[in-house]
Design a protein around this motif. Structure first.
Motif, PDB file in Angstrom:
ATOM      1  N   GLU A 204       0.836  -1.205   0.000  1.00 43.94           N
ATOM      2  CA  GLU A 204       0.000   0.000   0.000  1.00 43.94           C
ATOM      3  C   GLU A 204       0.874   1.260   0.000  1.00 43.94           C
ATOM      4  OE1 GLU A 204      -3.033   2.221   3.113  1.00 43.94           O
ATOM      5  OE2 GLU A 204      -2.989   0.014   3.061  1.00 43.94           O
ATOM      6  N   ILE A 205       1.957   1.231   0.763  1.00 45.84           N
ATOM      7  CA  ILE A 205       2.860   2.378   0.835  1.00 45.84           C
ATOM      8  C   ILE A 205       3.666   2.535  -0.445  1.00 45.84           C
ATOM      9  CG2 ILE A 205       4.878   3.322   2.051  1.00 45.84           C
ATOM     10  CD1 ILE A 205       3.845   1.890   4.568  1.00 45.84           C
ATOM     11  N   ALA A 206       4.172   1.418  -0.954  1.00 42.47           N
ATOM     12  CA  ALA A 206       5.016   1.441  -2.158  1.00 42.47           C
ATOM     13  C   ALA A 206       4.656   0.254  -3.029  1.00 42.47           C
ATOM     14  CB  ALA A 206       6.490   1.389  -1.769  1.00 42.47           C
ATOM     15  N   PRO A 207       3.736   0.439  -3.999  1.00 39.03           N
ATOM     16  CA  PRO A 207       3.346  -0.658  -4.889  1.00 39.03           C
ATOM     17  C   PRO A 207       4.576  -1.325  -5.509  1.00 39.03           C
ATOM     18  CG  PRO A 207       1.928   1.237  -5.219  1.00 39.03           C
ATOM     19  CD  PRO A 207       3.016   1.691  -4.295  1.00 39.03           C
ATOM     20  N   GLY A 208       4.541  -2.659  -5.531  1.00 42.97           N
ATOM     21  CA  GLY A 208       5.688  -3.410  -6.041  1.00 42.97           C
ATOM     22  C   GLY A 208       6.753  -3.663  -4.995  1.00 42.97           C
ATOM     23  N   ALA A 209       6.416  -3.401  -3.726  1.00 41.66           N
ATOM     24  CA  ALA A 209       7.406  -3.539  -2.655  1.00 41.66           C
ATOM     25  C   ALA A 209       7.956  -4.954  -2.580  1.00 41.66           C
ATOM     26  CB  ALA A 209       6.776  -3.146  -1.320  1.00 41.66           C
ATOM     27  N   ALA A 210       7.082  -5.955  -2.630  1.00 37.73           N
ATOM     28  CA  ALA A 210       7.537  -7.339  -2.496  1.00 37.73           C
ATOM     29  C   ALA A 210       8.495  -7.718  -3.621  1.00 37.73           C
ATOM     30  CB  ALA A 210       6.337  -8.283  -2.481  1.00 37.73           C
ATOM     31  N   GLU A 211       8.150  -7.313  -4.841  1.00 39.23           N
ATOM     32  CA  GLU A 211       9.021  -7.641  -5.975  1.00 39.23           C
ATOM     33  C   GLU A 211      10.373  -6.954  -5.840  1.00 39.23           C
ATOM     34  OE1 GLU A 211       9.043  -7.442 -10.877  1.00 39.23           O
ATOM     35  OE2 GLU A 211       7.257  -6.875  -9.741  1.00 39.23           O
TER      36      GLU A 211
END
Length: 435
Positions: A204-211
């Motif tokens: 939510e904070i930074a889309p694509g965080a997991a990737e």
């Protein structure tokens, strides 16, 4: 996606098309996808399912599902049942750790029994990210921040190149059902909390965080290779026989704290201890303990040894052979041969000067003796220091003491001059160490 997985397998040399591969199959989306992907890619596979008896009817439901799935796809299946709670209580470990120990112990044995080359586990990119975050929270070093390795001993992880969403899309595209472990939906353990709360918030904070975190883990994995090479070079410069480190060499290394961490972590020392050790390099005699090892600051070196049983005391009432421990025995015999011993494992002394019973014991603080060839007495501790013995060697040093309390022989090093064989000697007590 299948092409990416095949390329990942080949690039990391994970699987051989001619070998038999065992697949850990829980019935969940990840393991079901792994099973069918490897089958579609043409690998020869068999499946293994563990029923841990932790979720009642749900555990039995999972077992029936994997039985039906493997029968449908004509894949041999191996099933085992565990009493996991009893195992956890017996070994005093968590349920999660008990299940892990049981699972991988079974997988290893099964690989041997059926001739499988390895065991394939369905960890994917999201699992690697969760592991990285868990290790980050625990204060791990560079090795803990590389996520999950594609290959670890006989374990293979072919799906680390794809994420959970791709797995679900794949199963949906082929119309394949799977089961859901309800325990994975409860935020009761750290991994579940990260999966269910932390990662969604990061996205939510930074889309694509997991990737992006996954990419960082890959970069760190490459940096780790250079780090390992540098550590190995400094290991050779600093380590003496793998059990001691020269303090001067340590301080000249590029990162003394990192060196200590890499050297001592496999022996059970934690990061707090390595920091304390680094600040105690001038405190000769300072000790640090892990569950399995002890480290001592000894003059200009750090010495590590495994915890060992303390040396015991043995009474010697008369001549004969006495077993001291599993590795050595001591023989006490009278002889008319008056020539002195020339070897370290044999002592010859004037028998008439020795009072039985004798005692074989570790040296004690304050012990004194008259070293052979000298007239004045000397503290045993000073003698051993002059011999450049380490603290551990001093603690293991044995002495043969007669009934008067006088040291007859500092075992393996020096007899006492008061008991020397001389012109007036008529009979010799010969003491020898035997295997």
């Amino acid at each position: 996606m299948l092409n990416r997985i095949k390329a990942f397998i080949d690039r990391n040399d994970l699987l051989n098309s001619s070998d038999l591969h065992l697949v850990g199959l829980s019935g969940g989306a990840d393991s079901v996808a792994l099973l069918l992907i490897l089958k579609e890619l043409g690998y020869r596979i068999e499946a293994a399912h563990c029923n841990f008896r932790l979720r009642g009817e749900e555990s039995d439901r999972d077992e029936q599902f994997v039985r039906s799935l493997c029968k449908q796809h004509d894949i041999p299946l191996h099933v085992i049942h565990f009493e996991t709670r009893e195992y956890a209580a017996l070994h005093q470990v968590s349920i999660e750790m008990a299940a892990r120990d049981l699972r991988y112990g079974y997988f290893r044995q099964l690989c041997q029994d059926i001739g499988a080359a390895d065991i394939c586990i369905a960890h994917h990119r999201n699992d690697a990210v969760e592991t990285l975050l868990m290790n980050l929270l625990r204060g791990a070093g560079i090795h803990g921040l590389t996520g999950i390795r594609p290959k670890n001993d006989i374990v293979r992880r072919p799906l680390l190149c794809i994420n959970r969403e791709e797995i679900l899309q794949y199963l949906d595209s082929i119309g394949q059902l799977y089961v859901t472990d309800s325990s994975n939906l409860e935020p009761d353990v750290l991994r579940n909390k990260i999966r269910l709360k932390v990662l969604p918030l990061l996205e939510e904070i930074a889309p694509g965080a997991a990737e992006n975190i996954g990419k960082s883990a890959l970069f760190l994995g490459e940096a780790e290779k250079m780090y390992n090479r540098g550590f190995e070079s400094e290991r050779q410069a600093c380590l003496h026989h793998d059990s001691s480190v020269g303090i001067d060499e340590l301080l000249q290394s590029s990162s003394p704290s990192s060196f200590l961490h890499e050297w001592l972590t496999p022996m059970g020392f934690n990061s707090t201890q390595t920091e304390q050790i680094l600040s105690s390099l001038t405190e000769t005699g300072r000790e640090f303990h892990s569950a399995t090892h002890i480290l001592v600051v000894d003059r200009q070196q750090l010495i590590v040894e495994r915890h060992a049983q303390p040396c015991k005391t043995l009474k010697i009432p008369e001549w004969g052979t006495y077993r001291y421990d599993d590795s050595k025995a001591f023989r006490f015999e009278m002889t008319d041969e008056l020539s002195p011993s020339r070897t370290a494992d044999v002592a010859t002394v004037d028998a008439d000067k020795v009072q039985f019973p004798l005692t074989l014991r570790p040296v004690q603080q304050g012990d004194r003796f008259v070293p052979f060839g000298m007239k004045g007495s000397k503290l045993v501790s000073d003698f051993l220091t002059d011999q450049k013995l380490t603290i551990f060697e001093k603690r293991r040093q044995l002495a043969v003491v007669d009934a008067s309390g006088a040291i007859v022989w500092l075992v393996g090093r020096r007899t006492d001059n008061r008991f020397r064989v001389g012109d007036e000697t008529t009979q010799v007590l010969r003491i020898s160490i035997t295997k």
